[in-house]
Design an enzyme around this catalytic site. Structure first.
Site, PDB file in Angstrom:
ATOM      1  N   ASP A  31       0.826  -1.207   0.000  1.00  6.19           N
ATOM      2  CA  ASP A  31       0.000   0.000   0.000  1.00  6.19           C
ATOM      3  C   ASP A  31       0.865   1.264   0.000  1.00  6.19           C
ATOM      4  OD1 ASP A  31      -2.280   1.495   0.029  1.00  6.19           O
ATOM      5  OD2 ASP A  31      -2.868   1.014   2.095  1.00  6.19           O
ATOM      6  N   ASN A  79     -10.645  -2.471  -6.099  1.00 10.18           N
ATOM      7  CA  ASN A  79      -9.813  -1.540  -6.864  1.00 10.18           C
ATOM      8  C   ASN A  79     -10.425  -1.120  -8.211  1.00 10.18           C
ATOM      9  OD1 ASN A  79      -6.638  -2.933  -5.691  1.00 10.18           O
ATOM     10  ND2 ASN A  79      -7.801  -1.177  -4.934  1.00 10.18           N
TER      11      ASN A  79
HETATM   12  C1  FPP Z   1      -2.076   0.270  -3.264  1.00  7.00           C
HETATM   13  O1  FPP Z   1      -1.515   1.558  -3.260  1.00  7.00           O
HETATM   14  C2  FPP Z   1      -1.491  -0.478  -4.359  1.00  7.00           C
HETATM   15  C3  FPP Z   1      -2.200  -1.023  -5.383  1.00  7.00           C
HETATM   16  C4  FPP Z   1      -3.664  -0.924  -5.492  1.00  7.00           C
HETATM   17  C5  FPP Z   1      -1.511  -1.719  -6.476  1.00  7.00           C
HETATM   18  C6  FPP Z   1      -0.375  -2.571  -6.052  1.00  7.00           C
HETATM   19  C7  FPP Z   1       0.367  -3.007  -7.236  1.00  7.00           C
HETATM   20  C8  FPP Z   1       1.720  -3.066  -7.322  1.00  7.00           C
HETATM   21  C9  FPP Z   1       2.598  -2.757  -6.187  1.00  7.00           C
HETATM   22  C10 FPP Z   1       2.381  -3.527  -8.553  1.00  7.00           C
HETATM   23  C11 FPP Z   1       1.957  -4.915  -8.852  1.00  7.00           C
HETATM   24  C12 FPP Z   1       2.887  -5.575  -9.725  1.00  7.00           C
HETATM   25  C13 FPP Z   1       2.603  -6.670 -10.446  1.00  7.00           C
HETATM   26  C14 FPP Z   1       3.678  -7.350 -11.135  1.00  7.00           C
HETATM   27  C15 FPP Z   1       1.233  -7.180 -10.596  1.00  7.00           C
HETATM   28  P1  FPP Z   1      -2.487   2.795  -3.443  1.00  7.00           P
HETATM   29  O2  FPP Z   1      -2.525   3.145  -4.877  1.00  7.00           O
HETATM   30  O3  FPP Z   1      -3.811   2.490  -2.828  1.00  7.00           O
HETATM   31  O4  FPP Z   1      -1.735   3.888  -2.631  1.00  7.00           O
HETATM   32  P2  FPP Z   1      -2.422   5.111  -1.841  1.00  7.00           P
HETATM   33  O5  FPP Z   1      -3.176   4.492  -0.702  1.00  7.00           O
HETATM   34  O6  FPP Z   1      -1.255   5.902  -1.412  1.00  7.00           O
HETATM   35  O7  FPP Z   1      -3.317   5.817  -2.814  1.00  7.00           O
END
Ligand code: FPP
Length: 252
Positions: A31, A79
């Site tokens: 996250d 998501n």
């Molecule tokens: C949450 O951070 C993260 C996600 C929803 C996506 C996670 C995906 C990756 C780390 C890459 C995945 C890689 C592969 C190879 C599939 P957020 O966007 O919710 O962060 P925030 O809370 O700061 O907005």
């Protein structure tokens, strides 16, 4: 099984204490990608790209430590509520990631699995899922599972539906339904439950991740945003885990 037999060998001298009692199964809620990017005046997708690079690093680190199972929450069923462009970008990441990483993963003997409803994913993501699973299916090293379009409650529901179908077909009975028999219908089967669940970015909840499997997992939270996660953060989580007394409801 290169990574497995290399258990802890590549640890820097100062971190060699980690070798004892490495968690068998680590699961991570990655996250904070969006906040990481926003703080740098960059678009949120830049955070996801940086997050993807951390996936590569954490797989290497866990393999070298001798972790047997690593499960990564890459996209939840919730998501989809994000802006279309961000969802499209996230859906393209597996294709890019496995195109560049597949050789190293095969070389390490990593078996890649996916959990979640892949039928709802765009064709190109689904093709990557199928191809990656096929190319790594016979590997006997660390098992890396990507949760893609995954929701824990939906997974439990699907297991119950599947079980009911088996009852209707005369393959089993309701009397034989136990925690153990139902767990066989979960998408994570036959992986053991996670020993340690890590969540980055300061949030302290499970957000529908491994709802059934997490009941006795040790939880570890850090303020570090996922794109800033390093081996040092991972070692810190493992050290904390090693200090805990796991009683599973008993006395010792
Ligand atoms: C949450 O951070 C993260 C996600 C929803 C996506 C996670 C995906 C990756 C780390 C890459 C995945 C890689 C592969 C190879 C599939 P957020 O966007 O919710 O962060 P925030 O809370 O700061 O907005």
């Amino acid at each position: 099984m290169k990574g497995w037999f290399g258990r802890g060998k590549k640890l820097p001298a100062g971190d060699s204490d980690l070798r004892e009692n490495i968690p068998n199964h680590i699961a991570i809620i990655m996250d904070g990608n969006g906040r990481w990017a926003t703080r740098r005046g960059m678009p949120r997708i830049a955070g996801h790209r940086a997050g993807m690079n951390k996936v590569r690093e954490v797989i290497r680190a866990c393999d070298e430590l001798g972790v047997r199972y690593l499960t990564l929450y890459a996209f939840s069923t919730e998501n989809w509520k994000r802006p279309r462009a961000e969802v499209d970008y996230l859906m393209r990441l597996p294709e890019e990631f496995f195109r560049t990483e597949i050789n190293e993963l095969v070389e390490r003997g990593v078996q890649v699995r996916f959990i979640g409803d892949v039928t709802q994913l765009p064709t190109y993501t689904r093709e990557t899922v199928t191809q990656t699973q096929r190319l790594t299916a016979d590997n006997s090293g660390m098992v890396v599972t990507f949760a893609l379009n995954y929701g824990g409650r939906a997974e439990v529901l699907q297991a119950i539906r599947h079980y009911a179908g088996q009852v209707e077909a005369g393959m089993t009975t309701w009397e034989e339904l136990t925690e153990e028999s139902l767990a066989r219908y979960l998408s994570t089967f036959p992986a053991p439950d996670p020993d340690l669940i890590i969540r980055t970015s300061g949030e302290q909840r499970l957000s529908n991740f491994l709802v059934w499997q997490s009941v006795y997992s040790e939880l570890w939270f850090t303020e570090v945003l996922w794109p800033d996660f390093t081996n040092t953060t991972l070692y810190e989580a493992i050290r904390d885990y090693q200090r805990r007394k796991r009683r599973f409801g008993g006395l010792k």
